[in-house]
Write a protein that holds these residues in place. Sequence first.
Motif, PDB file in Angstrom:
ATOM      1  N   PRO A 123     -11.720 -10.019  -9.299  1.00  0.00           N
ATOM      2  CA  PRO A 123     -10.619  -9.447  -8.512  1.00  0.00           C
ATOM      3  C   PRO A 123      -9.606  -8.745  -9.410  1.00  0.00           C
ATOM      4  CG  PRO A 123     -11.079 -11.717  -7.855  1.00  0.00           C
ATOM      5  CD  PRO A 123     -11.847 -11.474  -9.108  1.00  0.00           C
ATOM      6  N   GLN A 124      -8.960  -7.721  -8.850  1.00  0.00           N
ATOM      7  CA  GLN A 124      -7.941  -6.971  -9.593  1.00  0.00           C
ATOM      8  C   GLN A 124      -6.675  -6.907  -8.749  1.00  0.00           C
ATOM      9  OE1 GLN A 124      -8.490  -5.722 -12.710  1.00  0.00           O
ATOM     10  NE2 GLN A 124     -10.613  -6.475 -12.678  1.00  0.00           N
ATOM     11  N   GLN A 125      -5.585  -7.399  -9.303  1.00  0.00           N
ATOM     12  CA  GLN A 125      -4.330  -7.411  -8.555  1.00  0.00           C
ATOM     13  C   GLN A 125      -3.586  -6.098  -8.739  1.00  0.00           C
ATOM     14  OE1 GLN A 125      -1.937 -10.843  -9.284  1.00  0.00           O
ATOM     15  NE2 GLN A 125      -0.382 -10.295  -7.770  1.00  0.00           N
ATOM     16  N   LEU A 126      -3.093  -5.547  -7.625  1.00  0.00           N
ATOM     17  CA  LEU A 126      -2.296  -4.331  -7.672  1.00  0.00           C
ATOM     18  C   LEU A 126      -0.831  -4.702  -7.831  1.00  0.00           C
ATOM     19  CD1 LEU A 126      -5.020  -3.352  -6.475  1.00  0.00           C
ATOM     20  CD2 LEU A 126      -3.710  -1.798  -5.021  1.00  0.00           C
ATOM     21  N   SER A 127      -0.099  -3.887  -8.558  1.00  0.00           N
ATOM     22  CA  SER A 127       1.317  -4.189  -8.786  1.00  0.00           C
ATOM     23  C   SER A 127       2.130  -3.939  -7.522  1.00  0.00           C
ATOM     24  CB  SER A 127       1.862  -3.326  -9.927  1.00  0.00           C
ATOM     25  OG  SER A 127       1.983  -1.974  -9.509  1.00  0.00           O
ATOM     26  N   SER A 128       3.286  -4.555  -7.466  1.00  0.00           N
ATOM     27  CA  SER A 128       4.174  -4.347  -6.316  1.00  0.00           C
ATOM     28  C   SER A 128       4.631  -2.891  -6.229  1.00  0.00           C
ATOM     29  CB  SER A 128       5.394  -5.271  -6.431  1.00  0.00           C
ATOM     30  OG  SER A 128       6.091  -5.039  -7.651  1.00  0.00           O
ATOM     31  N   THR A 129       4.744  -2.227  -7.382  1.00  0.00           N
ATOM     32  CA  THR A 129       5.118  -0.810  -7.391  1.00  0.00           C
ATOM     33  C   THR A 129       4.044   0.044  -6.725  1.00  0.00           C
ATOM     34  OG1 THR A 129       6.407  -1.070  -9.422  1.00  0.00           O
ATOM     35  CG2 THR A 129       5.682   1.158  -8.861  1.00  0.00           C
ATOM     36  N   VAL A 130       2.793  -0.240  -7.042  1.00  0.00           N
ATOM     37  CA  VAL A 130       1.677   0.495  -6.436  1.00  0.00           C
ATOM     38  C   VAL A 130       1.665   0.298  -4.924  1.00  0.00           C
ATOM     39  CG1 VAL A 130      -0.842   0.552  -6.233  1.00  0.00           C
ATOM     40  CG2 VAL A 130       0.229   0.526  -8.497  1.00  0.00           C
ATOM     41  N   LEU A 131       1.827  -0.949  -4.506  1.00  0.00           N
ATOM     42  CA  LEU A 131       1.790  -1.242  -3.074  1.00  0.00           C
ATOM     43  C   LEU A 131       2.960  -0.592  -2.341  1.00  0.00           C
ATOM     44  CD1 LEU A 131       0.757  -5.010  -3.257  1.00  0.00           C
ATOM     45  CD2 LEU A 131      -0.709  -3.027  -2.812  1.00  0.00           C
ATOM     46  N   THR A 143      -7.013   2.997 -13.815  1.00  0.00           N
ATOM     47  CA  THR A 143      -6.492   2.804 -12.463  1.00  0.00           C
ATOM     48  C   THR A 143      -7.638   2.699 -11.466  1.00  0.00           C
ATOM     49  OG1 THR A 143      -4.508   4.069 -13.020  1.00  0.00           O
ATOM     50  CG2 THR A 143      -4.974   3.742 -10.680  1.00  0.00           C
ATOM     51  N   ALA A 144      -8.648   3.541 -11.623  1.00  0.00           N
ATOM     52  CA  ALA A 144      -9.820   3.472 -10.740  1.00  0.00           C
ATOM     53  C   ALA A 144     -10.483   2.100 -10.839  1.00  0.00           C
ATOM     54  CB  ALA A 144     -10.803   4.575 -11.094  1.00  0.00           C
ATOM     55  N   ALA A 145     -10.476   1.531 -12.039  1.00  0.00           N
ATOM     56  CA  ALA A 145     -11.104   0.218 -12.222  1.00  0.00           C
ATOM     57  C   ALA A 145     -10.402  -0.862 -11.407  1.00  0.00           C
ATOM     58  CB  ALA A 145     -11.104  -0.158 -13.698  1.00  0.00           C
ATOM     59  N   THR A 146      -9.089  -0.712 -11.177  1.00  0.00           N
ATOM     60  CA  THR A 146      -8.381  -1.712 -10.374  1.00  0.00           C
ATOM     61  C   THR A 146      -8.783  -1.647  -8.905  1.00  0.00           C
ATOM     62  OG1 THR A 146      -6.466  -0.282  -9.915  1.00  0.00           O
ATOM     63  CG2 THR A 146      -6.391  -1.599 -11.924  1.00  0.00           C
ATOM     64  N   PHE A 147      -9.469  -0.566  -8.514  1.00  0.00           N
ATOM     65  CA  PHE A 147      -9.978  -0.445  -7.147  1.00  0.00           C
ATOM     66  C   PHE A 147     -11.498  -0.647  -7.099  1.00  0.00           C
ATOM     67  CE2 PHE A 147      -5.930   1.789  -6.954  1.00  0.00           C
ATOM     68  CZ  PHE A 147      -5.403   1.349  -5.755  1.00  0.00           C
ATOM     69  N   GLY A 148     -12.051  -1.246  -8.149  1.00  0.00           N
ATOM     70  CA  GLY A 148     -13.460  -1.597  -8.149  1.00  0.00           C
ATOM     71  C   GLY A 148     -14.404  -0.554  -8.684  1.00  0.00           C
ATOM     72  N   PHE A 149     -13.893   0.610  -9.101  1.00  0.00           N
ATOM     73  CA  PHE A 149     -14.780   1.621  -9.663  1.00  0.00           C
ATOM     74  C   PHE A 149     -15.431   1.094 -10.933  1.00  0.00           C
ATOM     75  CE2 PHE A 149     -12.516   4.220  -6.731  1.00  0.00           C
ATOM     76  CZ  PHE A 149     -13.302   5.341  -6.484  1.00  0.00           C
ATOM     77  N   ALA A 167      -7.866  -3.281  -0.707  1.00  0.00           N
ATOM     78  CA  ALA A 167      -7.000  -3.672  -1.819  1.00  0.00           C
ATOM     79  C   ALA A 167      -5.544  -3.324  -1.531  1.00  0.00           C
ATOM     80  CB  ALA A 167      -7.467  -2.992  -3.101  1.00  0.00           C
ATOM     81  N   VAL A 168      -5.309  -2.180  -0.879  1.00  0.00           N
ATOM     82  CA  VAL A 168      -3.935  -1.789  -0.537  1.00  0.00           C
ATOM     83  C   VAL A 168      -3.364  -2.744   0.500  1.00  0.00           C
ATOM     84  CG1 VAL A 168      -2.462   0.076   0.296  1.00  0.00           C
ATOM     85  CG2 VAL A 168      -4.508   0.614  -1.058  1.00  0.00           C
ATOM     86  N   GLU A 169      -4.183  -3.154   1.462  1.00  0.00           N
ATOM     87  CA  GLU A 169      -3.698  -4.069   2.496  1.00  0.00           C
ATOM     88  C   GLU A 169      -3.374  -5.438   1.913  1.00  0.00           C
ATOM     89  OE1 GLU A 169      -3.253  -7.027   5.384  1.00  0.00           O
ATOM     90  OE2 GLU A 169      -4.907  -7.011   3.955  1.00  0.00           O
ATOM     91  N   ASP A 170      -4.276  -5.985   1.115  1.00  0.00           N
ATOM     92  CA  ASP A 170      -4.131  -7.356   0.642  1.00  0.00           C
ATOM     93  C   ASP A 170      -3.287  -7.466  -0.615  1.00  0.00           C
ATOM     94  OD1 ASP A 170      -5.146 -10.255   0.803  1.00  0.00           O
ATOM     95  OD2 ASP A 170      -5.681  -9.672  -1.248  1.00  0.00           O
ATOM     96  N   GLY A 171      -3.257  -6.418  -1.425  1.00  0.00           N
ATOM     97  CA  GLY A 171      -2.560  -6.484  -2.698  1.00  0.00           C
ATOM     98  C   GLY A 171      -3.483  -6.847  -3.850  1.00  0.00           C
ATOM     99  N   THR A 172      -4.722  -7.173  -3.540  1.00  0.00           N
ATOM    100  CA  THR A 172      -5.715  -7.508  -4.565  1.00  0.00           C
ATOM    101  C   THR A 172      -7.049  -6.886  -4.177  1.00  0.00           C
ATOM    102  OG1 THR A 172      -4.646  -9.619  -5.097  1.00  0.00           O
ATOM    103  CG2 THR A 172      -6.954  -9.374  -5.742  1.00  0.00           C
ATOM    104  N   TRP A 173      -7.654  -6.172  -5.125  1.00  0.00           N
ATOM    105  CA  TRP A 173      -9.010  -5.703  -4.887  1.00  0.00           C
ATOM    106  C   TRP A 173      -9.950  -6.872  -5.115  1.00  0.00           C
ATOM    107  CZ3 TRP A 173     -13.495  -5.731  -7.776  1.00  0.00           C
ATOM    108  CH2 TRP A 173     -14.578  -5.074  -7.190  1.00  0.00           C
ATOM    109  N   ARG A 174     -10.818  -7.102  -4.143  1.00  0.00           N
ATOM    110  CA  ARG A 174     -11.768  -8.209  -4.238  1.00  0.00           C
ATOM    111  C   ARG A 174     -13.196  -7.682  -4.178  1.00  0.00           C
ATOM    112  NH1 ARG A 174      -8.512 -12.597  -3.437  1.00  0.00           N
ATOM    113  NH2 ARG A 174      -6.583 -12.166  -2.289  1.00  0.00           N
TER     114      ARG A 174
END
Length: 556
Positions: free
Chosen positions: A468-476, A392-398, A445-452
């Motif tokens: 880039p990593q796309q966040l799911s609609s559930t996460v958002l 999950t951290a990786a989807t936010f660029g960690f 990433a939370v604002e756009d829906g995709t971590w860039r």
Amino acid sequence: MRERGSGASGLTVTAAVIGTVASLVVALGIAAFLVLHVTGSPEQAATTFLTDWQTRLYAEMDTVTVNAPEGGVAGPLLAESAQLGMRHLQLTLGQVTQDGSTAQARFTATVTIVTGQVWKYQGQLQLVTQNRTWFVNWTPSDIYPGLHAGQRFVLDAAWGPRSPVLAADGTVLSSPRTIAQSPSLQLVTGNVVRATAAQAKRLGVPYQAGDPIGQGGVEEAYQQQLAGKPAVTIRIEGPGSRVDATVTRLPGGPGTTVRTSINMHDQLAASAAVRAATTTRPVDVVALQPSTGRVLAVIERPGGFDRALQGVFPPGSTFKVVTASALSGTGLRPGSTVQCPAQVNIGGRVFHNFDNEHLGATSLQTAFAVSCNSTFITLATQRLSGSTLTSTAATFGFNSQPNLGIPATLGRFTTPHTQVDLAADAFGQGTDLVNPLSEASMAGAVEDGTWRPPKLVLSPAPKQTAQPQQLSSTVLATLRPMMRAVVTTGTAAGVGFQSGVFGKTGTAEFGSAQNPRAHAWFVGYRGDLAFAVLVEGGGVGADASAPIANAFLRNL
């Protein structure tokens, strides 16, 4: 009788002459045979020599060379390459003229030197036969006509005007006037200084002590592009420092600008907010555009090491954005009922809330908004694994490595393997480390829906390997209302943020039990703008960092 005697004597002389002529014919025949049966040709030997020289197969050159220096031709040819800073060499064989057992082969050398200029000259090889085989008869003049043993090439460079580093709108960031408006810009641009002898040696040919070079930031990373091509004089020197000849003069060329993503309006707004802050602690701010990842502003007070882009700090409760994201994958939603006791015991270690606050049964959204540590510790150890939190951290660029064009780092996360470590990581007090750049990109990433991957240098754009990593609609759907609640009813409710602001506070403890300290965080977004404010050692995020973020947004 006399006539017969005379006749006999004449026959003897004639026979001797015939014998001598016959010997000469045989000798000439042998010589002709040897000449006609020499292995190969001078053209073949010269071609092999030049081809191997061009491709740097120096050992192969020795097989077609006589009178080479001790150790072969590699020594002088490598020295020539280093002296010129040779990038590329093209050798073209021209006319070959043979005179019995010797020959001359003309060639054209096209040398691209370290500064990018091209030096073209005519050379000549001397060839001889030995043991019925053609060889190049080595002398230093094979490298360049007139070059002698003990001599070397020397490059003198005269640098022209340096090109500037630009903001996105074309403002010259590297100008003294712009730097005076926001001194933090030097974190991005770097400086132009006079090279020391050590720096010149590190940069290599043709740099010398005193030459202008970039130090830090874009000025150093894009030194070659900004400096352009100097006017170069190639000389032959030696032995000693005697100048024996000026070989050629090559004209220079201007550098080209480097354009960054810095937005001067945002930079000055953030700079003013930090300047007006009452805290005396160091302050670091990064703002970026979530839809593109472009870094819009970088502030650091005081200057020094680029902590905003390269520092590493514990994230504290801002990491609950990641933990909440992982928990949403287990079915939890903002309205889910959770527990918020004052403290929890995990594996013998007691974790507590700030000021031992407790809410009892509450919603996940409220627990997030008021930053209840015990809630996220309990849920993480009950519902998540170390690998789940890592992914999950990786989807936010960690653990990604961004390429901004200048040195920068993102968040680091080490997979926890015990329940205690998982508990500590879940609320940002484990081994997880961040800086304002990584925190701003997480909020974006939370604002756009995709971590860039964040970007800073736009032209020439560096190659980006982070994806880039796309966040799911559930996460958002989970994170957005909870981050909004932070500024309406939660820890940052009293700051006075305008509508449309989403955020998360963080108080990241560090130091010892005898001297506990805490970094103050506020990360968030408003529209297509994400930001992170860190007050180092500033204490509580809502008190120290959130007001600076509020002032920044109101300055826009």
